[in-house]
Design a protein around this motif. Sequence first.
Motif, PDB file in Angstrom:
ATOM      1  N   GLU A   1       6.421  52.625  62.622  1.00  0.00           N
ATOM      2  CA  GLU A   1       6.133  51.965  61.427  1.00  0.00           C
ATOM      3  C   GLU A   1       7.377  51.720  60.715  1.00  0.00           C
ATOM      4  OE1 GLU A   1       3.380  54.242  59.125  1.00  0.00           O
ATOM      5  OE2 GLU A   1       1.682  53.786  60.447  1.00  0.00           O
ATOM      6  N   ILE A   2       7.819  50.705  60.220  1.00  0.00           N
ATOM      7  CA  ILE A   2       8.897  50.184  59.455  1.00  0.00           C
ATOM      8  C   ILE A   2       8.611  49.843  58.270  1.00  0.00           C
ATOM      9  CG2 ILE A   2       9.753  49.314  61.726  1.00  0.00           C
ATOM     10  CD1 ILE A   2       8.956  46.161  60.822  1.00  0.00           C
ATOM     11  N   ASN A   3       9.749  50.155  57.282  1.00  0.00           N
ATOM     12  CA  ASN A   3       9.397  49.809  55.757  1.00  0.00           C
ATOM     13  C   ASN A   3      10.203  48.654  55.381  1.00  0.00           C
ATOM     14  OD1 ASN A   3       9.618  50.097  53.307  1.00  0.00           O
ATOM     15  ND2 ASN A   3      10.972  51.743  53.131  1.00  0.00           N
ATOM     16  N   PRO A   4       9.126  47.530  55.189  1.00  0.00           N
ATOM     17  CA  PRO A   4       9.664  46.152  54.999  1.00  0.00           C
ATOM     18  C   PRO A   4      10.502  46.079  53.716  1.00  0.00           C
ATOM     19  CG  PRO A   4       7.222  46.388  54.137  1.00  0.00           C
ATOM     20  CD  PRO A   4       7.878  47.698  54.728  1.00  0.00           C
ATOM     21  N   ARG A   5      10.295  47.073  52.892  1.00  0.00           N
ATOM     22  CA  ARG A   5      11.206  46.971  51.765  1.00  0.00           C
ATOM     23  C   ARG A   5      12.686  47.439  51.854  1.00  0.00           C
ATOM     24  NH1 ARG A   5       6.067  48.213  50.586  1.00  0.00           N
ATOM     25  NH2 ARG A   5       5.085  47.064  49.366  1.00  0.00           N
ATOM     26  N   HIS A   6      13.011  48.301  53.154  1.00  0.00           N
ATOM     27  CA  HIS A   6      14.350  48.539  53.428  1.00  0.00           C
ATOM     28  C   HIS A   6      15.188  47.620  53.684  1.00  0.00           C
ATOM     29  CE1 HIS A   6      17.189  51.605  54.720  1.00  0.00           C
ATOM     30  NE2 HIS A   6      16.677  52.786  53.956  1.00  0.00           N
ATOM     31  N   PRO A   7      16.710  47.863  53.167  1.00  0.00           N
ATOM     32  CA  PRO A   7      17.762  46.756  53.479  1.00  0.00           C
ATOM     33  C   PRO A   7      17.840  46.543  55.136  1.00  0.00           C
ATOM     34  CG  PRO A   7      18.584  48.526  52.268  1.00  0.00           C
ATOM     35  CD  PRO A   7      17.072  48.807  52.157  1.00  0.00           C
ATOM     36  N   ILE A   8      17.827  47.896  55.490  1.00  0.00           N
ATOM     37  CA  ILE A   8      18.373  47.674  57.031  1.00  0.00           C
ATOM     38  C   ILE A   8      17.332  47.072  57.895  1.00  0.00           C
ATOM     39  CG2 ILE A   8      18.225  49.220  59.296  1.00  0.00           C
ATOM     40  CD1 ILE A   8      19.543  51.231  57.592  1.00  0.00           C
ATOM     41  N   ILE A   9      16.012  47.014  57.652  1.00  0.00           N
ATOM     42  CA  ILE A   9      14.784  46.271  58.283  1.00  0.00           C
ATOM     43  C   ILE A   9      14.888  45.024  57.871  1.00  0.00           C
ATOM     44  CG2 ILE A   9      12.338  46.139  58.533  1.00  0.00           C
ATOM     45  CD1 ILE A   9      13.531  48.682  59.497  1.00  0.00           C
ATOM     46  N   LYS A  10      15.389  44.703  56.638  1.00  0.00           N
ATOM     47  CA  LYS A  10      15.311  43.315  56.149  1.00  0.00           C
ATOM     48  C   LYS A  10      16.636  42.738  56.899  1.00  0.00           C
ATOM     49  CE  LYS A  10      13.449  43.586  51.342  1.00  0.00           C
ATOM     50  NZ  LYS A  10      13.801  43.453  50.081  1.00  0.00           N
ATOM     51  N   GLU A  11      17.907  43.218  57.150  1.00  0.00           N
ATOM     52  CA  GLU A  11      18.840  42.640  57.640  1.00  0.00           C
ATOM     53  C   GLU A  11      18.412  42.616  59.321  1.00  0.00           C
ATOM     54  OE1 GLU A  11      22.541  41.059  58.447  1.00  0.00           O
ATOM     55  OE2 GLU A  11      21.664  41.561  56.502  1.00  0.00           O
ATOM     56  N   LEU A  12      17.744  43.366  60.022  1.00  0.00           N
ATOM     57  CA  LEU A  12      17.290  43.281  61.066  1.00  0.00           C
ATOM     58  C   LEU A  12      16.281  42.057  61.417  1.00  0.00           C
ATOM     59  CD1 LEU A  12      17.954  45.171  63.865  1.00  0.00           C
ATOM     60  CD2 LEU A  12      15.802  46.177  63.491  1.00  0.00           C
ATOM     61  N   LYS A  13      15.656  41.928  60.567  1.00  0.00           N
ATOM     62  CA  LYS A  13      14.647  40.813  60.678  1.00  0.00           C
ATOM     63  C   LYS A  13      15.563  39.594  60.503  1.00  0.00           C
ATOM     64  CE  LYS A  13      11.202  38.417  57.857  1.00  0.00           C
ATOM     65  NZ  LYS A  13      12.103  37.364  57.415  1.00  0.00           N
ATOM     66  N   GLU A  14      16.455  39.548  59.788  1.00  0.00           N
ATOM     67  CA  GLU A  14      17.387  38.137  59.808  1.00  0.00           C
ATOM     68  C   GLU A  14      18.183  37.986  61.187  1.00  0.00           C
ATOM     69  OE1 GLU A  14      17.253  36.082  57.467  1.00  0.00           O
ATOM     70  OE2 GLU A  14      16.055  37.074  56.307  1.00  0.00           O
ATOM     71  N   ARG A  15      18.457  39.209  61.714  1.00  0.00           N
ATOM     72  CA  ARG A  15      19.442  38.972  62.780  1.00  0.00           C
ATOM     73  C   ARG A  15      18.495  38.575  64.067  1.00  0.00           C
ATOM     74  NH1 ARG A  15      24.214  42.226  63.260  1.00  0.00           N
ATOM     75  NH2 ARG A  15      25.409  42.126  60.795  1.00  0.00           N
ATOM     76  N   VAL A  16      17.342  39.059  64.130  1.00  0.00           N
ATOM     77  CA  VAL A  16      16.532  38.995  65.045  1.00  0.00           C
ATOM     78  C   VAL A  16      16.033  37.417  65.105  1.00  0.00           C
ATOM     79  CG1 VAL A  16      14.096  39.233  66.072  1.00  0.00           C
ATOM     80  CG2 VAL A  16      15.635  41.449  65.533  1.00  0.00           C
ATOM     81  N   SER A  17      15.859  36.843  63.959  1.00  0.00           N
ATOM     82  CA  SER A  17      15.432  35.525  63.904  1.00  0.00           C
ATOM     83  C   SER A  17      16.499  34.456  64.174  1.00  0.00           C
ATOM     84  CB  SER A  17      15.155  35.442  62.193  1.00  0.00           C
ATOM     85  OG  SER A  17      14.148  36.120  61.760  1.00  0.00           O
ATOM     86  N   SER A  18      17.887  34.807  64.052  1.00  0.00           N
ATOM     87  CA  SER A  18      18.905  34.035  64.415  1.00  0.00           C
ATOM     88  C   SER A  18      19.239  34.046  65.746  1.00  0.00           C
ATOM     89  CB  SER A  18      20.175  34.333  63.458  1.00  0.00           C
ATOM     90  OG  SER A  18      20.561  35.749  63.774  1.00  0.00           O
ATOM     91  N   ASP A  19      19.314  35.524  66.284  1.00  0.00           N
ATOM     92  CA  ASP A  19      19.447  35.557  67.965  1.00  0.00           C
ATOM     93  C   ASP A  19      18.812  36.824  68.280  1.00  0.00           C
ATOM     94  OD1 ASP A  19      20.504  35.564  70.285  1.00  0.00           O
ATOM     95  OD2 ASP A  19      22.675  35.885  69.640  1.00  0.00           O
TER      96      ASP A  19
END
Length: 824
Positions: free
Chosen positions: A709-727
């Motif tokens: 389970e991931i915390n969508p409000r956490h900065p690490i998860i947000k950054e990881l989301k952006e990285r996955v979206s880009s590559d």
Amino acid sequence: MRKRTLVSVLFLFSLLFLLPDQGRKLHANAEDSSDEVTDPPKVEEKLGGHGGLSTDSDVVHRESESMSKKSLRSNAEKFEFQAEVSRLMDIIINSLYSNKDIFLRELISNASDALDKIRFLALTDKDVLGEGDTAKLEIQIKLDKAKKILSIRDRGIGMTKEDLIKNLGTIAKSGTSAFVEKMQSSGDLNLIGQFGVGFYSAYLVADYIEVISKHNDDIQHVWESKADGKFAVSEDTWNEPLGRGTEIRLHLRDEAGEYLEESKLKDLVKRYSEFINFPIHLWASKEVETEVPVEEDESTEEETETPPTEEEKEEDAEDEHSEKKQKTKKVKETVYEWELLNDVKAIWLRSPKEVTEEEYTKFYHSLSKDFSEEKPMAWSHFNAEGDVEFKAVLYVPPKAPHDLYESYYNSNKANLKLYVRRVFISDEFDELLPKYLSFLKGLVDSDTLPLNVSREMLQQHSSLKTIKKKLIRKALDMIRKLAEEDPDEIHDDDKKDVEKSGENDEKKGQYAKFWNEFGKSIKLGIIEDASNRNRLAKLLRFETTKSDGKLTSLDQYIKRMKKGQKDVFYITGSSKEQLEKSPFLERLIKKGYEVIFFTDPVDEYLMQYLMDYEDKKFQNVSKEGLKVGKDSKVKELKEAFKELTKWWKESLASENVDDVKISNRLADTPCVVVTSKFGWSANMERIMQSQTLSDANKQAYMRGKRVLEINPRHPIIKELKERVSSDPEDESVKETAQLMYQTALIESGFVLNDPKDFAGRIYNSVKSSLKISPDAVAEEEVEAEETETSEEAATEPKSDDLAAGGLNIEAEQVEDETPTKDEL
């Protein structure tokens, strides 16, 4: 004159002629009747103030002859035991009564029943008791070491000749059944027979038994037998009259000599018959100092040969009488007197209102053999009526035994003593209470259970289920009352309405003490006893996120539940300190929910059985299914992070992760690992892995499916989301995702399968943060010291050819290593 002399001489001659013939006749008659008089031996001492039997020289002579012969009297009426009696006696002696000590218990029990019968008859006719010593209802035990005789006497109802034949001639027959039939019209008398199976246990220690009995409606008779298939009954014309009652004389076997010791008899009475309702006396010896007058020879030796003066003569004349009294000395003498053995009163026979707290405490110490100054925490004294009638006293000990839970399921140890009509049966009877209540001490005295059977037979008795059910209910009520009377257990709203006295101050903290000592037993009861699960659940205590270190009950928790909360939240772990920092509690605490801490390993098993309480379901906050209010943005978040959760699940395919979801329980932590609702939690997995005989292959079936389970409000998860979206194929992102999952596993309480892999990822992350090349490796160690040592060894003098060969080989190895050294 001569004529008179002649007549005298002739008369003397005639006498001399007749006497030998008469002597021969007497001798012949004695030989003819030598086996007619084989009277039993008899204890010589008088029975003191209790009106016992006395003997004369003729009786002693007849007893001596009886001891030597031990045969049935020829003038007695002979009888055969009923069919199969010999086989039944073999069963009794060899199986039912393997413990020889109980013979005394059985005989005292029979004596007590006989006394009960005469006392019952005396309620309507006082004349049946008689007068003087005969009216005293008591039991007397006496022994004769010289003749190896043990006597047990009672002043009970006694037996007629017909009773002796019927009751003692048939093992399965008891005089009580007929007695009860006669008394049914006037009242219910639930007493065991005067003699039943228990009487024959006396043959464990005796090879010849005499029963002397006197009933008010018959003359005195003697029953005797050697248990060889025959017995005899005859009118008793040689023993002193009993007045009323029965005396049993056991002619002990040679191997039963220990029962001729006073100390042994005292121990047996204290153990088995301590609470018989009638006084039990033992004719015991003791040494006392007495003053005896000094003989004249001794006193004259002490006097000097100097003639007394005038003054001394006057003093002697004046105090001659007193002087004689002063000439005494102290000597030790052995005297015999009746000693009361059962001085502890059977308090369970009295009304609970009549028994004081001090008496209950004293009785507990006597019963449990615990002579410390600590009082029992609680006790329950009650009488059960109905189909099964019994009386019981239950105690909660002040401390738990150190081995209470060792071999819990393999131990037959029980602290509850079973009595039947105040006769001790067994203290190893584990069928009266379930194992989880085995810490309770006390006793049960039943009038329904049969006395003369073994423990194995009692276990099959139909009344036991009823007794057990009532005992459990009373025991749980006693523990519940202990909690209710504890001021610390009172709800905050009720404390203002209750003024506590000094008595209640003494009870303060008692239930917390009980829980610390025996709380695990209550939890085991919830697991084992489905019928009383709800009653036991009310006794549960635990700490919570809002209890401030104090114990809380489920009722108190439910009373404090937030509006709209449907589940009881709990979490399991190894310690409260660890659980307080758990990421699973973050959002619950922020929203004001209360969470129960379960830190005992048995709690994991407990919650598998305790599914709900007062229509409230239990929810482990470390498992799936947690509902914390409503979040309007849940659907939006799921859609926004759909790509990340799908990518992450695929990248963790080798880790056996069932799914990756958006969490509703996290606030400050980026991610956690939860398990499926009906699988093992992380804490349970750790407990099972630590078992000595655990099987990893079998445990795989019970492990819960893991969900990240991931915390969508956490900065690490947000950054990881952006990285996955880009590559999505970026190896560094995959490495980060794997590292986060392993970190979440540890923080969630799981044990890593490959700690080495996790450590490698941590070091790679550190390298990256320090801007160190991922390919950088540790420098190789310079082995300078080893080279120098080898060179020194090469220059050492040769001791012999063998040593020289070894040194030359070493030197060659050094030469081979030299180029490498130069390069370094």
